[in-house]
Write an enzyme that holds these catalytic residues in place. Structure first.
Site, PDB file in Angstrom:
ATOM      1  N   SER A 179     -18.498  -2.773  -2.102  1.00  0.00           N
ATOM      2  CA  SER A 179     -19.533  -2.803  -1.071  1.00  0.00           C
ATOM      3  C   SER A 179     -19.827  -4.256  -0.667  1.00  0.00           C
ATOM      4  O   SER A 179     -18.901  -4.973  -0.269  1.00  0.00           O
ATOM      5  CB  SER A 179     -20.790  -2.087  -1.571  1.00  0.00           C
ATOM      6  OG  SER A 179     -21.678  -1.815  -0.510  1.00  0.00           O
ATOM      7  N   ASP A 345     -16.393   8.402   1.458  1.00  0.00           N
ATOM      8  CA  ASP A 345     -17.270   7.269   1.754  1.00  0.00           C
ATOM      9  C   ASP A 345     -17.410   7.140   3.269  1.00  0.00           C
ATOM     10  O   ASP A 345     -16.490   6.728   3.957  1.00  0.00           O
ATOM     11  CB  ASP A 345     -16.674   5.985   1.162  1.00  0.00           C
ATOM     12  CG  ASP A 345     -17.569   4.762   1.332  1.00  0.00           C
ATOM     13  OD1 ASP A 345     -18.591   4.859   2.038  1.00  0.00           O
ATOM     14  OD2 ASP A 345     -17.231   3.712   0.760  1.00  0.00           O
ATOM     15  N   HIS A 378     -19.987   6.807  -1.150  1.00  0.00           N
ATOM     16  CA  HIS A 378     -19.831   5.362  -1.314  1.00  0.00           C
ATOM     17  C   HIS A 378     -20.035   4.917  -2.754  1.00  0.00           C
ATOM     18  O   HIS A 378     -19.351   4.012  -3.244  1.00  0.00           O
ATOM     19  CB  HIS A 378     -20.827   4.649  -0.402  1.00  0.00           C
ATOM     20  CG  HIS A 378     -20.760   3.161  -0.457  1.00  0.00           C
ATOM     21  ND1 HIS A 378     -19.646   2.443  -0.056  1.00  0.00           N
ATOM     22  CD2 HIS A 378     -21.669   2.233  -0.876  1.00  0.00           C
ATOM     23  CE1 HIS A 378     -19.874   1.147  -0.220  1.00  0.00           C
ATOM     24  NE2 HIS A 378     -21.081   0.994  -0.717  1.00  0.00           N
TER      25      HIS A 378
END
Length: 405
Positions: A179, A345, A378
């Protein structure tokens, strides 16, 4: 007259008491006491920031695991995500929960602390000990608040490079993160290619999408709409915008999950009741879960830091920084890459990872690509995903062999 002097003296004493109380709260907070090593940099060695500011003095809080070998060739840098910190494999000092990446890092795990020296620092602009808006401004003796300069991903990486220099680590076997951490990995590989032997950006993109910027703006507005935000001076006012920050966390947390994962875990099940209450209580389990996420988050995170870090992600656009061509960010790089995404995701979809891979292919950079089948959204990179572990271990082991470890 005597009465007026007495009242003024009393008000002065109350002001001193309030200042002392606020300072005591600050000194007991993670921003002041991260319960980890801290590296100090003096005003004579400032951090040059993209905004034009020169931050100094400043400090970086960090954690390590494993042992640095004699050749200093087995170092791994872990870059944390938006609300992460340096406690990657140690119990969190505020929540008491296990380190946020203990699934991947530890003895015998893909990032094997029996073989590698692992470093993770709290990013500049955060609130777990590295200098950020919750830190005291040395010029005023009060928290920076919005006087703190805006931070970019590149600023975070420059600060990490200064930390590694101080630790005596010339280069890295591996730079890895997911991320916002993946953004830092990409920035490391672009800014310091000679210092990164292998790079593993996970569940990330080379720029923040318009949709992601929109989600962040909703969270920021929730914080700033809280009356307790006090135009960013809430620490001086002795309060916190807990409701706004909690709502921001709730909204963001939804983006970290997937609809199948939410359905499997919660569905439309009611929370400790047999029928709806016909009120705005948390009737559904998912409502109760999100409220818990919001409440627990405000205990460990600073609201202004949330504003700053989300803005840093929004500003990130590696192609724009290189003439609009992403491949230019990696041209001539000898870093070997493994780019990883997850099928469910939707915050950083696989298309974002493929764009990175295509750019690397365009400049003949060595790259492997792994798309992990997962319905966990995610946050899958933080969870127990055997396919991720297997791919990570294979890539890291191969990099270690290539480096003679």
């Amino acid at each position: 007259m005597d009465s007026t002097l007495t009242q003024n003296a009393e008000r002065g004493a109350e002001s001193v008491q309030r200042d002392d109380a606020r300072r005591a709260v600050y000194e007991a907070s993670p921003a002041s006491d991260p319960r980890s090593p801290v590296m100090l940099f003096s005003a004579d060695e400032p951090l040059a920031m993209d905004s034009g500011a020169r931050l100094g003095p400043f400090q970086i809080a960090y954690q390590t695991a494993g042992t640095l070998n004699a050749a200093r060739s087995n170092a791994v840098l872990i870059c944390h995500a938006l609300t992460g910190d340096q406690h990657f494999a140690q119990p969190h000092p505020v929540t008491g929960k296990p380190g946020w990446w203990e699934t991947l890092v530890g003895p015998g795990k893909p990032v094997d602390t029996n073989r590698y020296f692992v470093v993770c620092s709290n990013v500049i602009g955060s609130c777990m000990g590295s200098t950020g808006p919750a830190s005291l401004n040395p010029e005023t003796g009060r928290p920076y608040g919005l006087d703190f300069p805006l931070v970019t991903i590149r600023d975070m990486v420059r600060a990490q490079a200064m930390l590694l220099d101080r630790l005596g680590i010339p280069d890295l076997l591996l730079c890895i993160g997911g991320s916002m951490g993946g953004m830092q990995v990409l920035q490391w590989a672009s800014l310091f290619p000679e210092r990164v032997f292998a790079a593993m950006p996970i569940a990330t993109g080379a720029r923040h999408s318009a949709q992601n910027i929109a989600f962040h703006e909703v969270g920021r507005q929730a914080i700033m709409a809280d009356p307790a935000w006090e135009e960013g001076r809430y620490l001086e006012a002795g309060t916190r915008p807990s409701k706004g920050l909690g709502v921001a966390r709730m909204g963001a947390h939804i983006t970290y999950l997937s609809e199948p994962a939410l359905h499997r875990k919660f569905g439309r099940r009611l929370q400790n009741r047999a029928a709806p209450t016909f009120s705005f209580n948390a009737d559904f389990q998912i409502e109760s879960y999100l409220r818990h996420q919001g409440l627990s988050f405000v205990e460990r995170f600073d609201a202004n830091a949330y504003l700053y870090l989300t803005r840093a992600m929004d500003y990130f656009d590696l192609a724009e920084d290189h003439g609009g061509v992403l491949g230019n960010a990696f041209r001539g790089s000898k870093t070997r890459f493994c780019v990883m995404s997850f099928t469910s995701d939707w915050l950083f979809p696989t298309a974002d990872s493929r764009a990175i891979v295509h750019a690397l292919n365009a400049v003949a950079a060595p790259v492997a690509f792994v798309e992990v089948e997962s319905d966990k959204g995610h946050d899958a990179f933080l969870l127990d995903e055997p396919a991720m572990f297997s791919a990570a271990k294979g890539f890291i082991d191969a990099a270690a062999r290539a480096r003679g470890l």
